[in-house]
Write a protein that holds these residues in place. Structure first.
Motif, short mmCIF file in Angstrom:
data_model
loop_
_atom_site.label_atom_id
_atom_site.label_comp_id
_atom_site.label_asym_id
_atom_site.label_seq_id
_atom_site.Cartn_x
_atom_site.Cartn_y
_atom_site.Cartn_z
N SER A 146 0.83 -1.21 0.00
CA SER A 146 0.00 0.00 0.00
C SER A 146 0.86 1.25 0.00
O SER A 146 0.58 2.23 -0.70
N ILE A 173 0.26 3.78 -3.25
CA ILE A 173 -0.68 4.83 -2.88
C ILE A 173 0.04 5.86 -2.03
O ILE A 173 0.85 5.50 -1.16
N ASN A 174 -0.25 7.11 -2.25
CA ASN A 174 0.44 8.18 -1.54
C ASN A 174 -0.13 8.34 -0.13
O ASN A 174 -0.78 9.33 0.20
N CYS A 175 0.11 7.33 0.71
CA CYS A 175 -0.38 7.38 2.09
C CYS A 175 0.81 7.49 3.03
O CYS A 175 1.90 6.99 2.76
N PHE A 217 -6.54 11.68 -1.04
CA PHE A 217 -6.92 10.52 -1.84
C PHE A 217 -7.96 10.86 -2.89
O PHE A 217 -8.98 11.50 -2.60
N ASP A 236 -6.72 6.53 -6.43
CA ASP A 236 -6.29 5.87 -5.20
C ASP A 236 -7.33 4.86 -4.73
O ASP A 236 -6.99 3.77 -4.26
N THR A 241 -7.02 1.73 -6.95
CA THR A 241 -5.84 0.94 -6.62
C THR A 241 -6.01 0.24 -5.28
O THR A 241 -5.65 -0.93 -5.12
#
Length: 242
Positions: free
Chosen positions: A42, A46-48, A148, A152, A155
């Protein structure tokens, strides 16, 4: 369990990450390791800033799964204790929950306030479900508001598909191992009773079953106690009325 996070790298193709994830899930076993592998994936696609899991157990009990930081564990524990927050809502409705900004979130004021205070500004929470039912929730957090978007979500849903199937398989394997271990312990306890009292296997099992019912003990725990101590609970008569 805390999982280290690596920053997303634009040069890493999503397809390559998913391919590596498939290999990892095939190689590892157990619920915790399976969940940790998906959290690592993740953070790559994903830009988390953080990610975590809330898992559903027996009798709908919730527990905090692996997470990428203590702050995620803290906000998850809050919503588990209160059964009020994004994860319980996802589990109840089976839908995706998006929190653009915890500072303005009004659905769960106490949870949102705690998350904002810890620097978690936005959240994407998705159900982990198979045909067998709901397993838990994947949560993706960012320290930035409105982090998000639709891509996102797409994905993350693909990740959830991998994770849900892998979690189901891992749980089934753990259940099977537990059943085999219980069978082994009960067999050993039966052997002790058979040798000590000159009774057959059916009678030995009946003794264990009746004693577990009378003492309100799980059969496996009773068997383990007998193996450890060499005796049944005080006051148990053998042979019981069979």
């Amino acid at each position: 369990m805390t999982i280290p996070v690596t920053n997303p790298a634009s040069s890493v193709a999503t397809a390559a990450v998913f391919a590596q994830l498939a290999q990892d899930l095939h190689r590892i076993s157990g619920v915790e390791q399976t969940a940790a592998a998906v959290l690592r994936a993740s953070s790559q696609v994903i830009n988390c800033t953080h990610a975590g899991l809330v898992l559903k157990g027996r009798r709908d009990a919730l527990r905090a799964g692996p997470a990428t930081g203590e702050i995620v564990a803290a906000v998850n524990q809050l919503q588990i204790e209160q059964r009020h927050g994004p994860a319980p809502d996802v589990l109840a409705g089976g839908h995706v929950v998006l929190v653009p900004d915890t500072r303005t979130e009004g659905r769960w004021p106490e949870w949102a306030g705690a998350a904002a205070e810890l620097g978690l500004r936005s959240l994407l929470a998705l159900p982990l479900a198979t045909n067998d039912g709901m397993l838990g929730v994947l949560e993706l957090f960012s320290t930035e508001p409105a982090a998000f978007g639709p891509c996102d979500v797409d994905t993350a849903q693909a990740l959830c598909g991998h994770l849900a199937v892998a979690l189901r398989n891992a749980r089934q394997e753990e259940t099977l191992r537990e059943a085999m271990e219980s069978h082994k312990l009960i067999g050993q306890a039966m052997g002790i009773l058979m040798e000590r009292y000159g009774i057959d296997a059916d009678q030995a099992f009946a003794v264990l079953r009746r004693c577990s019912q009378d003492r309100n003990l799980v059969l496996r725990d009773l068997a383990n106690q007998l193996i450890d101590t060499g005796r049944l609970p005080e006051g148990t008569r053998v042979p019981l009325h069979l």
